[in-house]
Each structure stands twice: as structure tokens, then as C-alpha cells.
Design a protein around this motif. Structure first.
Motif, mmCIF file in Angstrom:
data_model
loop_
_atom_site.group_PDB
_atom_site.id
_atom_site.type_symbol
_atom_site.label_atom_id
_atom_site.label_comp_id
_atom_site.label_asym_id
_atom_site.label_seq_id
_atom_site.Cartn_x
_atom_site.Cartn_y
_atom_site.Cartn_z
ATOM 1 N N ARG A 32 -22.899 6.485 8.997
ATOM 2 C CA ARG A 32 -23.655 6.064 10.179
ATOM 3 C C ARG A 32 -22.733 5.910 11.385
ATOM 4 O O ARG A 32 -23.066 6.332 12.497
ATOM 5 C CB ARG A 32 -24.391 4.750 9.892
ATOM 6 N N ALA A 33 -21.545 5.348 11.169
ATOM 7 C CA ALA A 33 -20.581 5.176 12.264
ATOM 8 C C ALA A 33 -20.119 6.530 12.794
ATOM 9 O O ALA A 33 -20.029 6.730 14.008
ATOM 10 C CB ALA A 33 -19.387 4.353 11.787
ATOM 11 N N ILE A 34 -19.843 7.467 11.902
ATOM 12 C CA ILE A 34 -19.429 8.816 12.318
ATOM 13 C C ILE A 34 -20.540 9.473 13.125
ATOM 14 O O ILE A 34 -20.299 10.055 14.193
ATOM 15 C CB ILE A 34 -19.036 9.678 11.098
ATOM 16 N N PHE A 35 -21.769 9.374 12.645
ATOM 17 C CA PHE A 35 -22.913 9.952 13.353
ATOM 18 C C PHE A 35 -23.059 9.333 14.737
ATOM 19 O O PHE A 35 -23.255 10.037 15.729
ATOM 20 C CB PHE A 35 -24.206 9.740 12.564
ATOM 21 N N ILE A 37 -20.820 7.813 16.629
ATOM 22 C CA ILE A 37 -19.705 8.179 17.514
ATOM 23 C C ILE A 37 -19.878 9.596 18.037
ATOM 24 O O ILE A 37 -19.738 9.846 19.240
ATOM 25 C CB ILE A 37 -18.357 7.995 16.789
ATOM 26 N N LEU A 38 -20.196 10.529 17.149
ATOM 27 C CA LEU A 38 -20.361 11.915 17.584
ATOM 28 C C LEU A 38 -21.603 12.088 18.464
ATOM 29 O O LEU A 38 -21.596 12.914 19.373
ATOM 30 C CB LEU A 38 -20.413 12.848 16.374
ATOM 31 N N ALA A 39 -22.647 11.310 18.220
ATOM 32 C CA ALA A 39 -23.858 11.388 19.056
ATOM 33 C C ALA A 39 -23.566 10.904 20.471
ATOM 34 O O ALA A 39 -24.063 11.466 21.443
ATOM 35 C CB ALA A 39 -24.985 10.567 18.434
ATOM 36 N N ILE A 40 -22.744 9.878 20.596
ATOM 37 C CA ILE A 40 -22.448 9.305 21.909
ATOM 38 C C ILE A 40 -21.335 10.069 22.627
ATOM 39 O O ILE A 40 -21.456 10.389 23.805
ATOM 40 C CB ILE A 40 -22.063 7.813 21.758
ATOM 41 N N LYS A 41 -20.268 10.379 21.915
ATOM 42 C CA LYS A 41 -19.078 10.974 22.534
ATOM 43 C C LYS A 41 -19.108 12.491 22.606
ATOM 44 O O LYS A 41 -18.352 13.082 23.374
ATOM 45 C CB LYS A 41 -17.813 10.546 21.770
ATOM 46 N N GLY A 42 -19.917 13.139 21.781
ATOM 47 C CA GLY A 42 -19.925 14.596 21.744
ATOM 48 C C GLY A 42 -18.863 15.113 20.796
ATOM 49 O O GLY A 42 -18.324 14.362 19.984
ATOM 50 N N PRO A 43 -18.528 16.404 20.883
ATOM 51 C CA PRO A 43 -17.569 16.994 19.940
ATOM 52 C C PRO A 43 -16.200 16.307 19.983
ATOM 53 O O PRO A 43 -15.644 16.080 21.056
ATOM 54 C CB PRO A 43 -17.450 18.448 20.411
ATOM 55 N N TYR A 79 -24.423 18.269 7.867
ATOM 56 C CA TYR A 79 -24.658 17.274 8.912
ATOM 57 C C TYR A 79 -23.734 17.457 10.115
ATOM 58 O O TYR A 79 -24.057 17.022 11.211
ATOM 59 C CB TYR A 79 -24.484 15.857 8.361
ATOM 60 N N LEU A 80 -22.590 18.059 9.909
ATOM 61 C CA LEU A 80 -21.635 18.319 10.987
ATOM 62 C C LEU A 80 -21.306 19.803 11.010
ATOM 63 O O LEU A 80 -21.375 20.473 9.985
ATOM 64 C CB LEU A 80 -20.328 17.531 10.770
ATOM 65 N N LYS A 81 -20.928 20.282 12.186
ATOM 66 C CA LYS A 81 -20.481 21.669 12.293
ATOM 67 C C LYS A 81 -19.258 21.729 13.197
ATOM 68 O O LYS A 81 -19.054 20.862 14.054
ATOM 69 C CB LYS A 81 -21.588 22.574 12.827
ATOM 70 N N ILE A 82 -18.456 22.749 12.972
ATOM 71 C CA ILE A 82 -17.274 22.981 13.806
ATOM 72 C C ILE A 82 -17.720 23.806 15.002
ATOM 73 O O ILE A 82 -18.343 24.856 14.838
ATOM 74 C CB ILE A 82 -16.167 23.704 13.012
ATOM 75 N N VAL A 83 -17.407 23.318 16.197
ATOM 76 C CA VAL A 83 -17.848 24.006 17.412
ATOM 77 C C VAL A 83 -16.677 24.577 18.203
ATOM 78 O O VAL A 83 -16.884 25.153 19.267
ATOM 79 C CB VAL A 83 -18.681 23.079 18.317
ATOM 80 N N TYR A 104 -29.172 14.736 13.506
ATOM 81 C CA TYR A 104 -30.032 14.020 14.453
ATOM 82 C C TYR A 104 -31.364 13.670 13.801
ATOM 83 O O TYR A 104 -31.891 12.577 13.987
ATOM 84 C CB TYR A 104 -30.253 14.830 15.728
ATOM 85 N N LEU A 105 -31.906 14.603 13.025
ATOM 86 C CA LEU A 105 -33.162 14.340 12.326
ATOM 87 C C LEU A 105 -32.973 13.219 11.310
ATOM 88 O O LEU A 105 -33.828 12.338 11.183
ATOM 89 C CB LEU A 105 -33.676 15.606 11.637
ATOM 90 N N ALA A 106 -31.856 13.212 10.599
ATOM 91 C CA ALA A 106 -31.573 12.146 9.633
ATOM 92 C C ALA A 106 -31.510 10.789 10.329
ATOM 93 O O ALA A 106 -32.034 9.797 9.816
ATOM 94 C CB ALA A 106 -30.268 12.433 8.899
#
Length: 142
Positions: A32-35, A37-43, A79-83, A104-106
């Protein structure tokens, strides 16, 4: 009305939503913390995620290897991808990770209040949701 928009309208952070595999077991809080952080900060790189996680009191003692392993596991689960990649201060290439639509759906499904959803949708939207759900394999109304 878009089904994802409908789900977003029903989000209620006081409600314990669906128990998804990403938010069960020992690693639920870290996932949840990883999600978040990535949702707020971006890649971000795994090390950048690690630095942000260590700022949280409950994760002060977490080692980089634990977070790196979790990020790779979440990537393997879709759940994550390399961009992209970025060069580190040491001169190495590091992968940049971001959340997938599945992540995001999760997050939405984890926090959704289905009672609120049912109160807010009309008959046409309910039928559209039913149609989409019935299309899923093994899904039935009985």
C-alpha cells in the motif's frame, strides 16, 4: 457513465473494501505504501521509493533489499511497470517504475464502499456494470 468513474464516485476511505491479494498477508502495508508513493510522486527508481518509504515512521527500519524485492514482485504480478531508465549518481542505469491501471483499480476496489455505489448509480449504469461483470469468465448472477 464510465464504469471506472462510477467506482471512483463510490470510494470511501472509512470502509474496508475488497480483500485483494496485493493488500493481504505480511506485505500488505508495504504494498500500500509503495502504491501510494508511486501514485503521488509518479515514476521513481526502486531507491527513490525506498527513500520515501523510510520517511514513514512504520518503515524506518526497512532495508533497501526488502523494498527492491517487493517492487520486483509487484512488477511480476502486473501492478507495476518499467517506463524508462535513469542514470544514478554512481553512473549505473536504474529502472523507473510506475503503477499500472491494474494497481489503480486495486486501490479503488480496496477502498470502495459498494453500498454507496449502489445508492449513486441509476438503472442504466447498473445494467452496464452487470453486462461488464457477466463478460468476465466464471462470473454469473447465480
Amino acid at each position: 457513465m464510465n464504469a471506472l468513474l462510477i467506482l471512483a464516485l463510490a470510494v470511501s476511505y472509512e470502509y474496508e473494501g475488497l480483500r485483494l491479494s496485493a493488500f493481504k498477508h505480511r506485505g500488505a502495508k508495504l504494498n500500500r505504501a509503495i502504491f501510494q508513493i508511486l501514485a503521488i510522486k509518479g515514476p521513481l527508481t526502486a531507491y527513490q521509493v525506498y527513500k520515501h518509504i523510510r520517511e514513514r515512521k512504520e518503515f524506518e527500519g526497512k532495508h533497501y533489499s526488502v523494498i527492491n524485492r517487493r517492487i520486483r514482485k509487484l512488477q511480476g504480478q502486473g501492478y507495476l511497470k518499467i517506463v524508462g531508465e535513469t542514470r544514478t549518481k554512481a553512473g549505473f542505469q536504474a529502472s523507473l517504475y510506475e503503477l499500472t491501471a491494474k494497481a489503480y483499480l486495486a486501490l479503488l476496489l480496496k477502498n470502495i464502499n459498494f453500498e454507496t455505489l449502489l445508492e449513486r448509480i441509476n438503472e442504466q449504469t447498473a445494467l452496464a456494470l452487470i453486462a461488464e461483470l457477466v463478460k468476465l469468465k466464471y462470473m454469473s448472477v447465480f
